[in-house]
Motif scaffolding. Structure first.
Motif, PDB file in Angstrom:
ATOM      1  N   UNK A 178      -9.763  -0.966  -5.071  1.00 13.35           N
ATOM      2  CA  UNK A 178      -9.096  -2.217  -5.450  1.00 13.35           C
ATOM      3  C   UNK A 178      -7.614  -1.984  -5.713  1.00 13.35           C
ATOM      4  N   UNK A 179      -7.301  -0.949  -6.477  1.00  7.95           N
ATOM      5  CA  UNK A 179      -5.907  -0.633  -6.777  1.00  7.95           C
ATOM      6  C   UNK A 179      -5.126  -0.312  -5.508  1.00  7.95           C
ATOM      7  N   UNK A 180      -5.758   0.425  -4.598  1.00  5.74           N
ATOM      8  CA  UNK A 180      -5.091   0.790  -3.358  1.00  5.74           C
ATOM      9  C   UNK A 180      -4.861  -0.432  -2.480  1.00  5.74           C
ATOM     10  N   UNK A 181      -5.852  -1.299  -2.376  1.00 10.99           N
ATOM     11  CA  UNK A 181      -5.697  -2.518  -1.575  1.00 10.99           C
ATOM     12  C   UNK A 181      -4.543  -3.365  -2.105  1.00 10.99           C
ATOM     13  N   UNK A 182      -4.532  -3.602  -3.411  1.00  7.76           N
ATOM     14  CA  UNK A 182      -3.458  -4.405  -3.994  1.00  7.76           C
ATOM     15  C   UNK A 182      -2.107  -3.722  -3.829  1.00  7.76           C
ATOM     16  N   UNK A 183      -2.074  -2.398  -4.014  1.00 13.05           N
ATOM     17  CA  UNK A 183      -0.815  -1.668  -3.874  1.00 13.05           C
ATOM     18  C   UNK A 183      -0.270  -1.730  -2.455  1.00 13.05           C
ATOM     19  N   UNK A 184      -1.133  -1.543  -1.479  1.00 11.32           N
ATOM     20  CA  UNK A 184      -0.697  -1.607  -0.080  1.00 11.32           C
ATOM     21  C   UNK A 184      -0.258  -3.023   0.272  1.00 11.32           C
ATOM     22  N   UNK A 185      -0.977  -4.025  -0.206  1.00 16.31           N
ATOM     23  CA  UNK A 185      -0.584  -5.404   0.072  1.00 16.31           C
ATOM     24  C   UNK A 185       0.788  -5.719  -0.532  1.00 16.31           C
ATOM     25  N   UNK A 186       1.024  -5.261  -1.744  1.00 17.35           N
ATOM     26  CA  UNK A 186       2.336  -5.476  -2.354  1.00 17.35           C
ATOM     27  C   UNK A 186       3.422  -4.829  -1.484  1.00 17.35           C
ATOM     28  N   UNK A 187       3.216  -3.568  -1.092  1.00 20.53           N
ATOM     29  CA  UNK A 187       4.201  -2.861  -0.271  1.00 20.53           C
ATOM     30  C   UNK A 187       4.475  -3.620   1.021  1.00 20.53           C
ATOM     31  N   UNK A 188       3.425  -4.031   1.717  1.00 20.43           N
ATOM     32  CA  UNK A 188       3.611  -4.680   3.013  1.00 20.43           C
ATOM     33  C   UNK A 188       4.198  -6.081   2.872  1.00 20.43           C
ATOM     34  N   UNK A 189       3.827  -6.807   1.844  1.00 15.13           N
ATOM     35  CA  UNK A 189       4.381  -8.145   1.646  1.00 15.13           C
ATOM     36  C   UNK A 189       5.878  -8.071   1.348  1.00 15.13           C
ATOM     37  N   UNK A 190       6.313  -7.019   0.653  1.00 13.61           N
ATOM     38  CA  UNK A 190       7.753  -6.847   0.436  1.00 13.61           C
ATOM     39  C   UNK A 190       8.496  -6.848   1.772  1.00 13.61           C
ATOM     40  N   UNK A 191       7.899  -6.216   2.784  1.00 17.64           N
ATOM     41  CA  UNK A 191       8.535  -6.187   4.099  1.00 17.64           C
ATOM     42  C   UNK A 191       8.645  -7.571   4.735  1.00 17.64           C
ATOM     43  N   UNK A 192       7.857  -8.501   4.257  1.00 15.85           N
ATOM     44  CA  UNK A 192       7.952  -9.880   4.751  1.00 15.85           C
ATOM     45  C   UNK A 192       9.151 -10.612   4.140  1.00 15.85           C
ATOM     46  N   UNK A 193       9.629 -10.137   2.981  1.00 13.69           N
ATOM     47  CA  UNK A 193      10.610 -10.904   2.217  1.00 13.69           C
ATOM     48  C   UNK A 193      11.919 -10.175   1.926  1.00 13.69           C
ATOM     49  N   UNK A 194      11.974  -8.853   2.039  1.00 17.44           N
ATOM     50  CA  UNK A 194      13.195  -8.148   1.671  1.00 17.44           C
ATOM     51  C   UNK A 194      14.278  -8.354   2.728  1.00 17.44           C
ATOM     52  N   UNK A 195      15.531  -8.200   2.325  1.00 18.11           N
ATOM     53  CA  UNK A 195      16.660  -8.281   3.241  1.00 18.11           C
ATOM     54  C   UNK A 195      17.010  -6.872   3.732  1.00 18.11           C
ATOM     55  N   UNK A 196      17.618  -6.796   4.929  1.00 22.51           N
ATOM     56  CA  UNK A 196      17.832  -5.464   5.513  1.00 22.51           C
ATOM     57  C   UNK A 196      19.140  -5.328   6.275  1.00 22.51           C
ATOM     58  N   UNK A 197      20.137  -6.144   5.925  1.00 20.29           N
ATOM     59  CA  UNK A 197      21.421  -6.014   6.599  1.00 20.29           C
ATOM     60  C   UNK A 197      21.319  -6.264   8.090  1.00 20.29           C
ATOM     61  N   UNK A 198      20.562  -7.294   8.459  1.00 20.76           N
ATOM     62  CA  UNK A 198      20.368  -7.625   9.875  1.00 20.76           C
ATOM     63  C   UNK A 198      19.840  -6.442  10.678  1.00 20.76           C
TER      64      UNK A 198
END
Length: 265
Positions: A114-134
């Motif tokens: 459970x902890x791993x699933x939530x942790x991986x989901x948090x990590x991957x969802x960040x990639x949906x929303x973070x900015x990256x200098x184009x």
């Protein structure tokens, strides 16, 4: 009358399981339903887990609903047999997270799964929303920010350690190595909480690149080499002479995939 809770711009969520007969599939659903070890990780189905992951991204990168990106309209979570752990890709408005059923099955203990699933989901969802200098930010920084959010969500895996960097370690190694460095900049250093959030905000806009944003110098007043050296010494690493470390910013990365993840904001 209590204040109205903030309204975050959650997207639509979809789930696709490509092999229900895979042992990792049933393990995934059982782990999600398994009581969490902490009330802050309270979710008992895939929808709540995804909403939790999005909320962590919003809180640690944007703080308030008014600052959160609204372009992502849908996130599709695909659970499927594959090597590795997970990766994220998509358009400006629609994202896909592919998550390995084999990796889930390897986490035999349900609480750990459970902890791993939530942790991986948090990590991957960040990639949906973070900015990256184009698309020009170094991959190590991109991955470090994702694990910085995972760290602050208290979902780091057991092997993570805040260890003193060695002589050969680099600040932009990515993942937890960079996450702990960013955490130090954000909270343990004199620069103050919110520095990482400011760095992220500076990496969006027409014409913005990693080179011209100069996020470390802008928000800490120092080059990243000097910061890394101080971090290394404070954590008990070997003392180094200034001449042993370059203080130049790392070469800007092209939009290559790092752990098969390509943030598109």
């Amino acid at each position: 009358m209590p204040p109205t809770p903030p309204t975050w711009p959650f997207p639509k969520f979809n789930l696709r399981v490509e092999d229900l007969a895979h042992p990792g599939a049933q393990h995934f659903f059982a782990a999600i339903r398994n009581p969490g070890t902490s009330a802050e990780h309270d979710s008992d189905n895939a929808l709540e887990a995804l909403r939790y992951a999005v909320l962590q991204s919003f809180i640690w990168l944007y703080a308030v609903p008014e600052c959160a990106p609204t372009n992502v309209q849908q996130i599709l979570l695909v659970m499927r047999p594959m090597d590795g752990v997970a990766y994220t890709f998509g358009s400006h408005t629609e994202k896909e997270i592919h998550f390995s059923l084999d990796h889930v099955w390897n986490q035999k203990d349900l609480s750990r799964a459970r902890q791993e699933i939530l942790g991986v989901l948090v990590h991957e969802v960040v990639h949906c929303y973070q900015h990256n200098g184009n698309g020009t930010a170094p991959g190590g920084f991109i991955e470090g920010v994702a694990d910085y959010v995972r760290l602050h969500a208290n979902l780091g895996p057991p092997h993570w350690r805040r260890a003193a960097p060695s002589r050969t370690d680099k600040w932009d190694a990515g993942y937890e190595r960079t996450a702990y460095f960013l955490d130090w900049i954000d909270s343990a250093s004199p620069f103050g909480e919110g520095t990482v959030r400011k760095m992220n905000a500076a990496l969006v806009g027409d014409g913005v690149t990693w080179d011209n944003a100069r996020v470390f110098e802008t928000f800490t007043g120092e080059k990243v080499g000097a910061l890394w050296r101080r971090y290394r010494v404070e954590l008990g690493g070997e003392v180094v002479e200034e001449s042993e470390e370059t203080e130049s910013e790392p070469r800007a990365a092209t939009p290559v995939v790092v752990d098969e993840t390509a943030p598109l904001l």
